[in-house]
Scaffold this motif. Structure first.
Motif, PDB file in Angstrom:
ATOM      1  N   SER A  38     -47.413  -3.647  30.350  1.00 46.80           N
ATOM      2  CA  SER A  38     -47.140  -2.366  30.270  1.00 46.80           C
ATOM      3  C   SER A  38     -47.971  -1.638  30.774  1.00 46.80           C
ATOM      4  CB  SER A  38     -46.695  -1.959  28.706  1.00 46.80           C
ATOM      5  OG  SER A  38     -48.098  -2.206  27.847  1.00 46.80           O
ATOM      6  N   LEU A  40     -49.839   2.510  31.136  1.00 46.33           N
ATOM      7  CA  LEU A  40     -49.860   4.231  30.544  1.00 46.33           C
ATOM      8  C   LEU A  40     -49.919   4.874  31.353  1.00 46.33           C
ATOM      9  CD1 LEU A  40     -50.098   5.620  27.891  1.00 46.33           C
ATOM     10  CD2 LEU A  40     -52.470   5.177  27.992  1.00 46.33           C
ATOM     11  N   ARG A  42     -51.641   7.782  32.132  1.00 52.37           N
ATOM     12  CA  ARG A  42     -52.729   8.525  31.621  1.00 52.37           C
ATOM     13  C   ARG A  42     -52.859  10.134  31.781  1.00 52.37           C
ATOM     14  NH1 ARG A  42     -58.581   6.654  33.695  1.00 52.37           N
ATOM     15  NH2 ARG A  42     -57.913   8.106  35.480  1.00 52.37           N
ATOM     16  N   LEU A  55     -47.894   7.579  22.278  1.00 56.84           N
ATOM     17  CA  LEU A  55     -48.095   7.134  23.463  1.00 56.84           C
ATOM     18  C   LEU A  55     -46.777   6.247  23.863  1.00 56.84           C
ATOM     19  CD1 LEU A  55     -51.629   5.566  22.913  1.00 56.84           C
ATOM     20  CD2 LEU A  55     -51.024   7.675  24.129  1.00 56.84           C
ATOM     21  N   ASP A  56     -46.115   5.973  23.081  1.00 50.42           N
ATOM     22  CA  ASP A  56     -44.903   5.110  23.480  1.00 50.42           C
ATOM     23  C   ASP A  56     -44.023   5.881  24.780  1.00 50.42           C
ATOM     24  OD1 ASP A  56     -45.503   3.306  21.860  1.00 50.42           O
ATOM     25  OD2 ASP A  56     -44.141   3.954  20.294  1.00 50.42           O
ATOM     26  N   LEU A  59     -45.309   5.020  27.958  1.00 48.30           N
ATOM     27  CA  LEU A  59     -45.786   3.574  28.331  1.00 48.30           C
ATOM     28  C   LEU A  59     -44.728   3.047  29.227  1.00 48.30           C
ATOM     29  CD1 LEU A  59     -46.887   2.130  24.959  1.00 48.30           C
ATOM     30  CD2 LEU A  59     -48.212   2.421  27.219  1.00 48.30           C
ATOM     31  N   GLU A  61     -43.029  -0.360  31.970  1.00 49.30           N
ATOM     32  CA  GLU A  61     -43.237  -1.808  32.129  1.00 49.30           C
ATOM     33  C   GLU A  61     -43.589  -2.092  33.529  1.00 49.30           C
ATOM     34  OE1 GLU A  61     -39.485  -2.819  30.657  1.00 49.30           O
ATOM     35  OE2 GLU A  61     -39.754  -2.396  28.567  1.00 49.30           O
ATOM     36  N   TYR A 182     -52.001  -1.057  30.139  1.00 50.26           N
ATOM     37  CA  TYR A 182     -52.010  -1.081  28.702  1.00 50.26           C
ATOM     38  C   TYR A 182     -52.133  -2.392  27.862  1.00 50.26           C
ATOM     39  CZ  TYR A 182     -51.274   0.739  23.920  1.00 50.26           C
ATOM     40  OH  TYR A 182     -51.103   1.193  22.829  1.00 50.26           O
ATOM     41  N   SER A 183     -51.416  -3.301  28.623  1.00 51.96           N
ATOM     42  CA  SER A 183     -51.309  -4.519  28.084  1.00 51.96           C
ATOM     43  C   SER A 183     -50.702  -5.599  29.200  1.00 51.96           C
ATOM     44  CB  SER A 183     -50.334  -4.857  26.967  1.00 51.96           C
ATOM     45  OG  SER A 183     -49.083  -4.252  27.099  1.00 51.96           O
TER      46      SER A 183
END
Length: 233
Positions: A38, A40, A42, A55-56, A59, A61, A182-183
């Motif tokens: 994912s 973000l 910013r 934050l969702d 976000l 993908e 983000y991840s």
């Protein structure tokens, strides 16, 4: 040494494992399922000072393989989905030399897994010469395939972590917004190559279980015996 019948069964089983590795590597190399994560937005998150569940909304993908992928950018006003290819879209953005090297070693794994498969069946039902067609070849081709799959994982992980591949892809052709990773998590194709690595390691053990000595082991033992005899006289 193992009886001939058992050796045929063992080498045939190893050959089937090698064939499955070749087919799995060919499929995995072409699918866009190597990494999923994912990103973000910013810029948007900082504009509204978003924190926690807020934050969702910012976000998106990201998923990709060695050839192509897709991304969904979300900056608070809905998502923007797009697809991309590494060649030629991202050629100037990614570390091209490293990426081509990963693809090259994928080809090495496919090729030598296929070669090892043929030699396993040849040793199971034929009468191999004591050269590359025999025990030395079984160890050599299997070891190359095992080492190649390990290098594929190491190089891809270094491209993702050290060269920030996801960050480069997320910000490709982006002018107004800045995205950060983000991840990240490795997807199924990456773990398939880990499985290929384990299977080739298993094949090396099966070769030894069949009673085939490691390469050059006999010559070293002969040299030791000869050296001891020279000392006696």
């Amino acid at each position: 040494m193992m009886p001939n019948r058992q050796k045929q069964l063992l080498f045939s089983f190893s050959g089937l494992l090698g064939l499955s590795c070749a087919l799995t590597a060919a499929v995995a190399a072409g699918l866009p399922l190597w990494l999923r994560g994912s990103v973000l937005c910013r810029t948007g998150a900082e504009l509204v000072n978003a924190t926690g569940p807020e934050l969702d909304k910012f976000l998106g993908e990201l998923s990709y393989g060695l050839w192509a992928g897709q991304r969904l950018k979300t900056c608070g006003l809905g998502g923007r989905a797009s697809r991309f290819t590494f060649f030629p879209d991202l050629l100037s953005t990614i570390p091209a030399g490293l990426h081509v090297t990963i693809i090259f070693f994928c080809g090495v794994v496919i090729l030598f897994s296929s070669v090892a498969t043929g030699f396993f069946f040849f040793n199971a039902f034929g009468r191999p010469f004591e050269t590359l067609q025999g025990p030395l070849g079984l160890y050599l081709w299997t070891f190359i395939s095992c080492a190649g799959s390990c290098l594929v994982m190491i190089l891809f992980a270094s491209e993702v972590k050290l060269h920030h591949l996801s960050h480069r892809i997320a910000n490709f052709n982006e002018v107004n917004f800045v995205f950060v990773t983000y991840s990240e998590r490795y997807d199924r194709c990456f773990w398939l190559f880990f499985l290929i690595f384990l299977i080739h390691g298993l094949n090396l053990l099966l070769i030894r279980l069949a009673g085939v000595q490691f390469p050059f082991q006999d010559s070293k033992e002969t040299d030791l015996i000869g050296g001891a005899a020279d000392l006696m006289y």
